[in-house]
Motif scaffolding. Structure first.
Motif, PDB file in Angstrom:
ATOM      1  N   VAL A  29       0.874  -1.170   0.000  1.00 29.99           N
ATOM      2  CA  VAL A  29       0.000   0.000   0.000  1.00 29.99           C
ATOM      3  C   VAL A  29       0.910   1.219   0.000  1.00 29.99           C
ATOM      4  CG1 VAL A  29      -1.771   1.287   1.262  1.00 29.99           C
ATOM      5  CG2 VAL A  29      -1.805  -1.213   1.281  1.00 29.99           C
ATOM      6  N   TRP A  58      -7.236   2.631  -5.732  1.00 31.61           N
ATOM      7  CA  TRP A  58      -6.877   3.846  -4.992  1.00 31.61           C
ATOM      8  C   TRP A  58      -8.099   4.352  -4.237  1.00 31.61           C
ATOM      9  CZ3 TRP A  58      -8.063   9.243  -5.648  1.00 31.61           C
ATOM     10  CH2 TRP A  58      -7.242  10.088  -4.891  1.00 31.61           C
ATOM     11  N   ASP A  64      -4.707   5.891  -0.239  1.00 33.86           N
ATOM     12  CA  ASP A  64      -3.961   4.628  -0.275  1.00 33.86           C
ATOM     13  C   ASP A  64      -4.164   3.930  -1.618  1.00 33.86           C
ATOM     14  OD1 ASP A  64      -3.055   4.924   2.319  1.00 33.86           O
ATOM     15  OD2 ASP A  64      -4.614   3.660   3.195  1.00 33.86           O
ATOM     16  N   SER A  66      -3.706   0.459  -3.049  1.00 34.56           N
ATOM     17  CA  SER A  66      -3.479  -0.934  -2.673  1.00 34.56           C
ATOM     18  C   SER A  66      -3.078  -1.707  -3.926  1.00 34.56           C
ATOM     19  CB  SER A  66      -4.743  -1.539  -2.075  1.00 34.56           C
ATOM     20  OG  SER A  66      -5.113  -0.827  -0.921  1.00 34.56           O
TER      21      SER A  66
END
Length: 123
Positions: A29, A58, A64, A66
């Motif tokens: 992440v 996102w 974040d 991922s």
């Protein structure tokens, strides 16, 4: 005795090399700057265009990104570079001014007014 020491060293070296094996489905992440759904689409598309990236989502609220990717084909630095090349900063790699300036006005996450506007729309 020398043979035993040599064998032990070779075994230890083998264990060390196998421990550093790259994963086929590595997970990570990373933080990526952006403010809207257009940013989301651009960030995810860029990440997924990177050879070896299998999954990229996102989160607009947390920023974040991922990822699931094949470490044998790519690495986090390469993914961050691709994302920066479409105009979105990560902690380590910043988008160039030229690329950032070409973003849609709604996506200018470095502009405090734009960020505030998106926060108010989210309420």
């Amino acid at each position: 005795m020398k043979k035993i020491v040599l064998i032990v060293l070779l075994i230890m070296a083998g264990i060390s090399v196998s421990a550093q094996k790259k994963k086929k489905n590595a997970k990570a992440v990373i933080k990526v700057d952006g403010v809207c759904m257009m940013c989301k689409k651009r960030i995810e598309k860029a990440a997924l265009s990177t050879k070896g990236v299998k999954y990229a989502i996102w989160n607009v609220n947390t920023h974040d990104l991922s990822l699931i990717f094949d470490e044998r084909k790519t690495n986090l630095k390469s993914i961050k570079e691709v994302v920066a090349n479409v105009g979105h900063d990560t902690k380590e790699i910043k988008a160039t001014k030229e690329v950032y300036d070409n973003l849609h006005p709604c996506c200018k996450y470095r502009d405090e007014e734009v960020r505030d506007d998106h926060k108010q729309k989210g309420k």
